[in-house]
Design a protein around this motif. Structure first.
Motif, PDB file in Angstrom:
ATOM      1  N   LEU A 128      41.322  53.448  95.426  1.00  0.00           N
ATOM      2  CA  LEU A 128      42.159  52.639  96.311  1.00  0.00           C
ATOM      3  C   LEU A 128      41.348  52.087  97.482  1.00  0.00           C
ATOM      4  CD1 LEU A 128      44.906  51.556  97.224  1.00  0.00           C
ATOM      5  CD2 LEU A 128      45.349  53.782  98.281  1.00  0.00           C
ATOM      6  N   TYR A 129      40.532  52.920  98.083  1.00  0.00           N
ATOM      7  CA  TYR A 129      39.741  52.464  99.227  1.00  0.00           C
ATOM      8  C   TYR A 129      38.738  51.387  98.813  1.00  0.00           C
ATOM      9  CZ  TYR A 129      41.378  55.812 102.727  1.00  0.00           C
ATOM     10  OH  TYR A 129      42.139  56.508 103.638  1.00  0.00           O
ATOM     11  N   ARG A 165      38.835  49.313  96.328  1.00  0.00           N
ATOM     12  CA  ARG A 165      39.488  48.067  95.893  1.00  0.00           C
ATOM     13  C   ARG A 165      40.139  47.321  97.053  1.00  0.00           C
ATOM     14  NH1 ARG A 165      41.502  48.250  90.487  1.00  0.00           N
ATOM     15  NH2 ARG A 165      39.865  49.109  89.133  1.00  0.00           N
ATOM     16  N   ARG A 166      40.758  48.076  97.987  1.00  0.00           N
ATOM     17  CA  ARG A 166      41.571  47.421  99.010  1.00  0.00           C
ATOM     18  C   ARG A 166      40.965  47.420 100.413  1.00  0.00           C
ATOM     19  NH1 ARG A 166      46.562  45.755  97.192  1.00  0.00           N
ATOM     20  NH2 ARG A 166      46.332  44.484  99.074  1.00  0.00           N
ATOM     21  N   LEU A 167      40.068  48.348 100.699  1.00  0.00           N
ATOM     22  CA  LEU A 167      39.449  48.386 102.024  1.00  0.00           C
ATOM     23  C   LEU A 167      37.933  48.241 101.967  1.00  0.00           C
ATOM     24  CD1 LEU A 167      42.290  49.863 102.502  1.00  0.00           C
ATOM     25  CD2 LEU A 167      41.173  50.907 104.466  1.00  0.00           C
ATOM     26  N   LEU A 169      47.564  49.663  91.944  1.00  0.00           N
ATOM     27  CA  LEU A 169      46.726  48.516  92.293  1.00  0.00           C
ATOM     28  C   LEU A 169      47.082  47.287  91.474  1.00  0.00           C
ATOM     29  CD1 LEU A 169      43.351  50.428  92.658  1.00  0.00           C
ATOM     30  CD2 LEU A 169      44.567  49.240  94.487  1.00  0.00           C
ATOM     31  N   PRO A 217      51.239  46.546  93.254  1.00  0.00           N
ATOM     32  CA  PRO A 217      51.614  47.310  94.449  1.00  0.00           C
ATOM     33  C   PRO A 217      52.981  46.896  94.959  1.00  0.00           C
ATOM     34  CG  PRO A 217      50.041  45.601  95.015  1.00  0.00           C
ATOM     35  CD  PRO A 217      50.148  45.589  93.516  1.00  0.00           C
ATOM     36  N   ASP A 265      49.365  47.078 103.654  1.00  0.00           N
ATOM     37  CA  ASP A 265      49.722  45.671 103.465  1.00  0.00           C
ATOM     38  C   ASP A 265      51.241  45.550 103.466  1.00  0.00           C
ATOM     39  OD1 ASP A 265      49.261  42.987 103.103  1.00  0.00           O
ATOM     40  OD2 ASP A 265      49.090  43.116 100.916  1.00  0.00           O
TER      41      ASP A 265
END
Length: 402
Positions: A202-203, A205-207, A246, A249, A316
């Motif tokens: 998750l980190y 991919r998104r952060l 992912l 979401p 988000d």
């Protein structure tokens, strides 16, 4: 593993004393470093109070979890007290994201610079910084950065005027006390504990493009001091694993991780007026007597206490701040059961989720991050000079360096 190549000792004339800068040796220097730490004010101001820290007998605790680290001390030789430690600095090197283009840069972080009050204004702090920067260059770091309190004018002048750093980012340290009772969980959010592999996915991919996002996020998440990563989603949202999350979401979500600073160092507020102490004690007594009232009891911050740090805050959607608040309520309850007395985080000036972070302004502080390009020989490349880049919405504060 400590990576250090500095062996040469360098003298600084101090008007009858000679100051030698050398690598920290635990057997020889530990007691002297502890004396310097006790003599120096550290941490943010709390009104007219100051926070002091106890490193739990490990002067390297704030850097030893980084991929490469070094600690230097300044020794005074020939003074009235013989040989004594009068200054200390720590540094570490890692690879981080340097902007929204997902480019990575090797950066160095300089922290824990202390000079004993009796030996200030003799160039010791500047020499410690310069010697640490030599090691940074040896390790291939392209940039060095440092965090200091915005109100600490001597520190700001040292780095910006004497050492060539530029003001870069202005995040805030937000602090919330841990009450004597649990906070009720949000009825509009579900908090999910992620396993380490899900959290890493998750980190990344998104952060992964957030400034200062560490390339070795897997090492951070799997560290023994990391207490878990938690995802908040709207109540009733199903959880079928990170991959499905992912791929589709929910409209709003928030994520954050917890770090156990309590087992690395402890803080203490000194110099509090008796009235403050009495008022804080009264809130605790009332909370114990009537826990159902949910009185915001102030923990005893006037003796040694530990904290939990929230890192990796992101999310988000329009309800993300509300979901972040649910995460912090959960973090508060985890900290209460573990015996930590405050929950802290550090967020960028433009962080969208900042509005959802519960905090007491009196306990927090505004930081100033300063940055320096260590060498022109690296070339601008696709990134250009990162030290001149405008701020993004968020920064990733590495808990290993808090």
């Amino acid at each position: 593993m400590v990576v250090a190549c500095l062996t040469e000792e360098e003298g600084v004339d101090g008007g009858g004393e000679v100051f030698l800068v050398r690598e920290f040796d635990g057997g020889r220097h530990r007691a002297g470093v502890e004396q310097v730490e006790r003599a120096c004010e550290v941490g943010p101001s709390v009104g007219k109070l100051c926070l002091f820290t106890d490193l739990l007998g490990d002067p390297l605790c704030r850097v030893r979890h980084s991929p490469a680290y070094l600690m230097l001390v300044a020794e005074a030789v020939g003074g009235p007290l013989g040989t004594e430690i009068v200054g200390v600095v720590r540094g570490c090197v890692k690879t981080v994201a340097s902007g929204s283009s997902q480019l990575f840069s090797k950066v160095a972080y300089l922290l824990g610079l202390r000079v004993s009050p009796r030996h200030r204004r003799r160039g010791i702090g500047r020499k410690l910084v310069e010697r640490m920067e030599e090691w940074f260059r040896q390790m291939g770091a392209e940039y060095a950065y440092v965090a200091t309190d915005c109100d600490n004018e001597p520190s700001v002048r040292l780095f910006t005027d004497a050492c060539g750093y530029a003001k870069f980012r202005t995040p805030s340290v937000l602090v919330h006390p841990v009450f004597g009772h649990d906070l009720a969980p949000s009825r509009r959010a579900t908090v999910v504990l992620l396993d380490t592999s899900e959290a890493e996915l998750l980190y990344r991919r998104r952060l992964g493009s957030v400034e200062f996002f560490p390339r070795d996020i897997d090492a951070v998440l799997s560290n023994a001091l990391s207490l878990g990563t938690f995802l908040a989603v709207p109540h009733g949202t199903g959880w079928r694993g990170a991959e499905e999350f992912l791929a589709a979401p929910p409209a709003s979500w928030a994520v954050a991780s917890l770090w156990n600073c309590k087992d690395a160092f402890r803080l203490e507020v000194r110099g509090a007026p008796r009235l403050w102490r009495a008022a804080a004690r009264a809130t605790r007594v009332a909370d114990r007597a009537a826990p159902w009232l949910g009185i915001p009891s102030i923990p005893n911050l006037f003796e040694s206490f530990g904290l939990h740090f929230v890192y990796g805050l992101g999310g988000d959607g329009p309800a993300a701040p509300r979901l972040a608040r649910a995460l912090f309520r959960h973090a508060h309850n985890v900290a209460r059961r573990a015996g930590a007395r405050v929950v802290a985080t550090e967020v960028g000036a433009c962080e969208p989720l900042r509005a959802g972070v519960p905090h007491w302004p009196r306990l927090g502080a505004d930081d100033l991050w300063c940055i320096k390009r260590l060498a022109d020989g690296y070339g601008d490349g696709a990134l250009g000079d990162w030290s001149k880049a405008p701020p993004g919405q968020s920064i990733f504060v590495d808990p290993r360096e808090f």
